[in-house]
Design a protein around this motif. Structure first.
Motif, mmCIF file in Angstrom:
data_model
loop_
_atom_site.group_PDB
_atom_site.id
_atom_site.type_symbol
_atom_site.label_atom_id
_atom_site.label_comp_id
_atom_site.label_asym_id
_atom_site.label_seq_id
_atom_site.Cartn_x
_atom_site.Cartn_y
_atom_site.Cartn_z
ATOM 1 N N UNK A 9 0.841 -1.203 0.000
ATOM 2 C CA UNK A 9 0.000 0.000 0.000
ATOM 3 C C UNK A 9 0.872 1.247 0.000
ATOM 4 N N UNK A 10 0.381 2.274 -0.655
ATOM 5 C CA UNK A 10 1.062 3.563 -0.742
ATOM 6 C C UNK A 10 2.433 3.456 -1.419
ATOM 7 N N UNK A 11 2.491 2.627 -2.463
ATOM 8 C CA UNK A 11 3.714 2.570 -3.274
ATOM 9 C C UNK A 11 3.480 3.189 -4.644
ATOM 10 N N UNK A 12 2.295 3.740 -4.869
ATOM 11 C CA UNK A 12 2.017 4.437 -6.115
ATOM 12 C C UNK A 12 1.453 3.572 -7.226
ATOM 13 N N UNK A 13 0.881 2.424 -6.881
ATOM 14 C CA UNK A 13 0.353 1.518 -7.905
ATOM 15 C C UNK A 13 -0.735 2.168 -8.746
ATOM 16 N N UNK A 116 8.946 1.030 -2.384
ATOM 17 C CA UNK A 116 8.451 1.908 -1.319
ATOM 18 C C UNK A 116 9.499 2.959 -0.957
ATOM 19 N N UNK A 117 9.931 3.694 -1.981
ATOM 20 C CA UNK A 117 11.015 4.655 -1.801
ATOM 21 C C UNK A 117 10.539 6.085 -1.580
ATOM 22 N N UNK A 118 9.299 6.248 -1.195
ATOM 23 C CA UNK A 118 8.822 7.576 -0.829
ATOM 24 C C UNK A 118 7.911 7.437 0.387
#
Length: 182
Positions: A9-13, A116-118
């Protein structure tokens, strides 16, 4: 031609899937789980996961049938069957969906794995950065055990991610959509 976009979740998919849909001639299959939760007002029970995974796969198959008349178009799947299997492992310690999800995922031309780099962004359907990390760990283990999957890890800004995918699809340089190997 199918691109499966996966990641915790929250990785920009969803953002990446939408951007790819805009840049490619593509149909975007939205995340079925998200609409299911919105419709039911709760997360699915373990026994409901197989229905969610199957419904998402049918949406992919339907889009692929529609797009089959145009050999230059793509279908971009946001959080497809593999992610449903990952969530079943993560939340229910249930690996029973994984074999089917893997069989379906091997039919993808590319599995785009959002890193998950952001910073994690809160949203009502999200559990927290710890959940994102756990999903990423499960995906890493699956990809390590299944090197036959056509995985492309993407990181950086949305623009960098889109360009990475397009480059791997061959469209960034105007090629016919065939993959460049190297």
């Amino acid at each position: 031609r199918l691109i499966s976009v996966v990641g915790g979740e929250s990785t920009g998919k969803s953002t990446l899937a939408t951007a790819l849909g805009d840049r490619l001639p593509a149909t975007v299959v939205p995340e079925f789980l998200r609409s299911w939760v919105d419709r039911h007002g709760r997360v699915p029970l373990a026994a409901e996961q197989v229905t969610i995974m199957s419904a998402h796969r049918e949406s992919e198959a339907s889009a692929l049938r529609r797009e089959s008349r145009n050999p230059r178009s793509w279908v971009v799947s946001d959080s497809g069957p593999l992610m449903t299997a990952v969530y079943s492992i993560q939340y229910y310690d249930d690996t029973s969906l994984l074999p089917t999800a893997l069989r379906w995922t091997t039919q993808s031309d590319r599995v785009v794995w959002c890193q998950d780099d952001f910073p994690w962004q809160p949203e009502p359907q999200r559990d927290g950065s710890h959940a994102r990390s756990r999903s990423q760990q499960i995906l890493a283990a699956i990809f390590a055990e299944h090197p036959e999957l056509p995985v492309l890890a993407v990181r950086g800004s949305l623009k960098e991610r889109v360009e990475t995918v397009l480059d791997h699809l061959g469209t960034a340089t105007g090629q016919d959509g065939a993959f460049r190997h190297g």
